[in-house]
Design a protein around this motif. Structure first.
Motif, PDB file in Angstrom:
ATOM      1  N   PRO A 155     -16.725  -5.430  11.175  1.00  0.00           N
ATOM      2  CA  PRO A 155     -16.286  -4.107  10.720  1.00  0.00           C
ATOM      3  C   PRO A 155     -14.954  -4.166   9.994  1.00  0.00           C
ATOM      4  O   PRO A 155     -14.143  -5.055  10.237  1.00  0.00           O
ATOM      5  N   ASP A 156     -14.762  -3.214   9.111  1.00  0.00           N
ATOM      6  CA  ASP A 156     -13.466  -3.056   8.442  1.00  0.00           C
ATOM      7  C   ASP A 156     -13.124  -1.570   8.492  1.00  0.00           C
ATOM      8  O   ASP A 156     -13.398  -0.814   7.576  1.00  0.00           O
ATOM      9  N   GLU A 157     -12.529  -1.183   9.622  1.00  0.00           N
ATOM     10  CA  GLU A 157     -12.175   0.211   9.865  1.00  0.00           C
ATOM     11  C   GLU A 157     -10.745   0.525   9.454  1.00  0.00           C
ATOM     12  O   GLU A 157     -10.276   1.633   9.640  1.00  0.00           O
ATOM     13  N   GLY A 158     -10.025  -0.489   8.964  1.00  0.00           N
ATOM     14  CA  GLY A 158      -8.677  -0.257   8.469  1.00  0.00           C
ATOM     15  C   GLY A 158      -7.560  -0.598   9.428  1.00  0.00           C
ATOM     16  O   GLY A 158      -6.392  -0.506   9.081  1.00  0.00           O
ATOM     17  N   ALA A 161      -9.340  -0.492  15.811  1.00  0.00           N
ATOM     18  CA  ALA A 161     -10.654   0.057  15.451  1.00  0.00           C
ATOM     19  C   ALA A 161     -11.637  -1.057  15.119  1.00  0.00           C
ATOM     20  O   ALA A 161     -12.807  -1.014  15.534  1.00  0.00           O
ATOM     21  N   ASP A 162     -11.172  -2.073  14.375  1.00  0.00           N
ATOM     22  CA  ASP A 162     -12.050  -3.195  14.026  1.00  0.00           C
ATOM     23  C   ASP A 162     -12.492  -3.952  15.270  1.00  0.00           C
ATOM     24  O   ASP A 162     -13.676  -4.258  15.446  1.00  0.00           O
ATOM     25  N   ALA A 168     -14.912  -1.904  17.532  1.00  0.00           N
ATOM     26  CA  ALA A 168     -16.274  -1.815  16.972  1.00  0.00           C
ATOM     27  C   ALA A 168     -17.000  -3.144  17.105  1.00  0.00           C
ATOM     28  O   ALA A 168     -18.188  -3.186  17.470  1.00  0.00           O
TER      29      ALA A 168
END
Length: 195
Positions: A78-81, A85-86, A89
């Protein structure tokens, strides 16, 4: 078996390969690693047993490829910023897939204890691949300034995967969303710059 070590013969049919990998995974889920046979895979995939033996030397090798296929498709990076978060996930999805994959992983781990050649393939192809996926998340966090460039990323990988394997092996605590949240918070606290 990697492309450069595959036995000579007819080129691999991608359709047959995918059918074999799916059949192998389905057989593993239904019967477990101990009951997995090349004949059972062949019957489920609708191919001849020799087709499987042409590309894989053992049930451990085809099972490893089936597991790699599931991991690469089922656990995206994932690339949630942001790191938290990354990581959250990634770990939620990893832990979610662990439960149905546990018997497969345990079978492959047992096989690796008995067969040093397979142990090297399991380590280099599966374990290193999963570590590389998580390392990508950590390296992006370094690039964003969330983790110091001096941080020992290998140790962070060991912490995460140590928790996963220990809980998977001994089942003393769950691998669930709460575990993903807790290990994410632990990693985030440990790497905060300036604290």
């Amino acid at each position: 078996m990697s492309d450069d070590t595959r036995r000579p013969g007819r080129p691999r049919s991608e359709t047959a390969r995918l059918a074999i990998l799916k059949a192998t995974h389905d057989e593993l889920l239904d019967r477990g690693y101990g009951e997995l046979t090349m004949a059972g895979i062949a019957a489920r995939a609708g191919v001849g047993k020799q087709t499987i033996y042409r590309w894989w030397r053992s049930k451990a090798e085809v099972a490893l490829d089936a597991l790699l296929n599931v991991a690469s498709e089922g656990i995206p990076i994932p690339d949630e910023g942001g790191l938290e978060a990354d990581l959250d996930a990634f770990l939620r999805r990893t832990f979610e897939l662990q439960e149905p994959s546990r018997p497969i992983l345990m079978g492959l781990l047992a096989e690796s204890l008995l067969d040093p050649v397979f142990a090297e393939a399991f380590r280099d192809r599966f374990l290193a691949g999963r570590r590389a996926a998580l390392r990508t998340i950590l390296e992006r966090a370094v690039a964003r300034g969330e983790i110091s460039a001096d941080e020992d990323l290998g140790l962070l990988l060991d912490v995460v995967y140590g928790l996963l394997w220990y809980r998977m092996l001994f089942q003393h605590a769950p691998l669930n969303d709460a575990a993903a949240r807790d290990i994410t918070a632990l990693i985030a606290r440990s790497v905060r710059i300036g604290e």
